[in-house]
Design a protein around this motif. Structure first.
Motif, short mmCIF file in Angstrom:
data_model
loop_
_atom_site.label_atom_id
_atom_site.label_comp_id
_atom_site.label_asym_id
_atom_site.label_seq_id
_atom_site.Cartn_x
_atom_site.Cartn_y
_atom_site.Cartn_z
N ARG A 108 0.39 -0.89 -0.06
CA ARG A 108 0.21 -0.15 -0.12
C ARG A 108 1.25 1.30 0.57
NH1 ARG A 108 -4.40 -0.49 3.76
NH2 ARG A 108 -5.75 -1.42 2.44
N MET A 112 -1.59 6.71 -0.76
CA MET A 112 -2.32 6.45 -1.36
C MET A 112 -2.18 6.53 -2.79
SD MET A 112 -4.83 3.73 -0.42
CE MET A 112 -6.37 3.41 0.31
N SER A 130 -3.42 0.38 -2.55
CA SER A 130 -3.45 1.13 -2.81
C SER A 130 -4.75 2.38 -3.73
CB SER A 130 -1.87 1.91 -3.49
OG SER A 130 -0.93 1.26 -2.92
#
Length: 262
Positions: A108, A112, A130
């Motif tokens: 991740r 994001m 993500s």
């Protein structure tokens, strides 16, 4: 199926608002929050996924080892939370695997952020979580992205959950700022629509981040610390009462892959 995940990282958010916080304090705040998270998960006998930066993991080896011993999944949140180079995709994965003798399959990105899927694949990841499939001014423009897992190149994309109508993000800010009964309704609708709820939080939400020197806007620390511990425990008990199951992200996506081979 409910997939709880936590981005365990340096608490550097005050720096986004010109606040003051040393690296030592960033790590201490997140350490305290992670201890509270692990306690709640243990009390409720559920497993989750922890996306860790190398910086946090190196400075909290005992807690990361502890979460692995309790059956949770360790995944990568790259090397630093506020600094990224593409080479960190591979080096963070390799370092976490070396430090804790475990397989790291998930990624991740901090905040994001978008990333090259070729680079993610070359680094050896199985999945990338993500993407927030919504539109959030100044952050995300993913309104047309699928709400369900999908392959992109050789990497399985696993979007965070959003509401069925208007794609309202069901992430940490919603959990803090919506009345909990509304959040539960939106979660239930999303679960019915996609078959899963992929939601993420941070350890510092479970700690005291109200210090004025951080200069954080109220919406970022509303219902944090003890209020967050209580709300989160309430949410888990509600989910269990409704017979929802919990899983690590890797286990869920391995099962999803098997079921969707054809």
């Amino acid at each position: 199926m409910i997939l709880l995940s936590f981005d365990i990282e340096e608490f550097d958010m005050p720096l986004e608002y010109q606040g003051e916080i040393s690296l030592e304090e960033q790590l201490a705040v997140s350490r305290k929050g992670l201890q509270n998270i692990l306690k709640i998960l243990n009390q409720n006998s559920i497993k989750a996924t922890f996306f860790s930066t190398v910086v946090f993991a190196e400075n909290n080896r005992d807690l990361v080892q502890h979460l692995l011993l309790e059956g949770h999944e360790l995944a990568s949140h790259t090397w630093f939370h506020s600094d990224f180079n593409e080479e960190h995709l591979a080096t963070s994965k390799q370092e976490l695997e070396k430090l804790f003798d475990t397989k790291v399959d998930g990624l991740r990105m901090p905040r994001m952020s978008p990333v090259s899927e070729d680079a993610v694949s070359d680094a050896g990841y199985f999945y990338n979580s993500s993407i927030n499939p919504t539109y959030l001014p100044g952050r995300y423009n993913n309104f047309g992205v699928s709400r369900k897992p999908f392959w992109q190149k050789k990497v399985l994309q696993f979007p965070a959950s959003v509401s069925t109508i208007f794609r309202i993000p069901l992430f940490w800010l919603s959990f803090h700022n919506f009345p909990l009964w509304i959040y539960k309704i939106l979660s239930k609708l999303s679960l019915s629509s996609t078959g899963f709820l992929n939601i993420y939080f941070h350890p510092w939400e479970f700690a005291d981040i109200s210090d004025p020197k951080y200069k954080l806007p109220n919406f970022t620390f509303k219902n944090t610390n003890e209020a967050m511990v209580n709300r989160f425990d309430d949410f888990i008990k509600w989910a269990k009462k409704n017979n929802y199951q919990f899983s690590t992200t890797r286990e869920f996506l391995e099962d999803w892959t098997q079921k969707n081979k054809n």
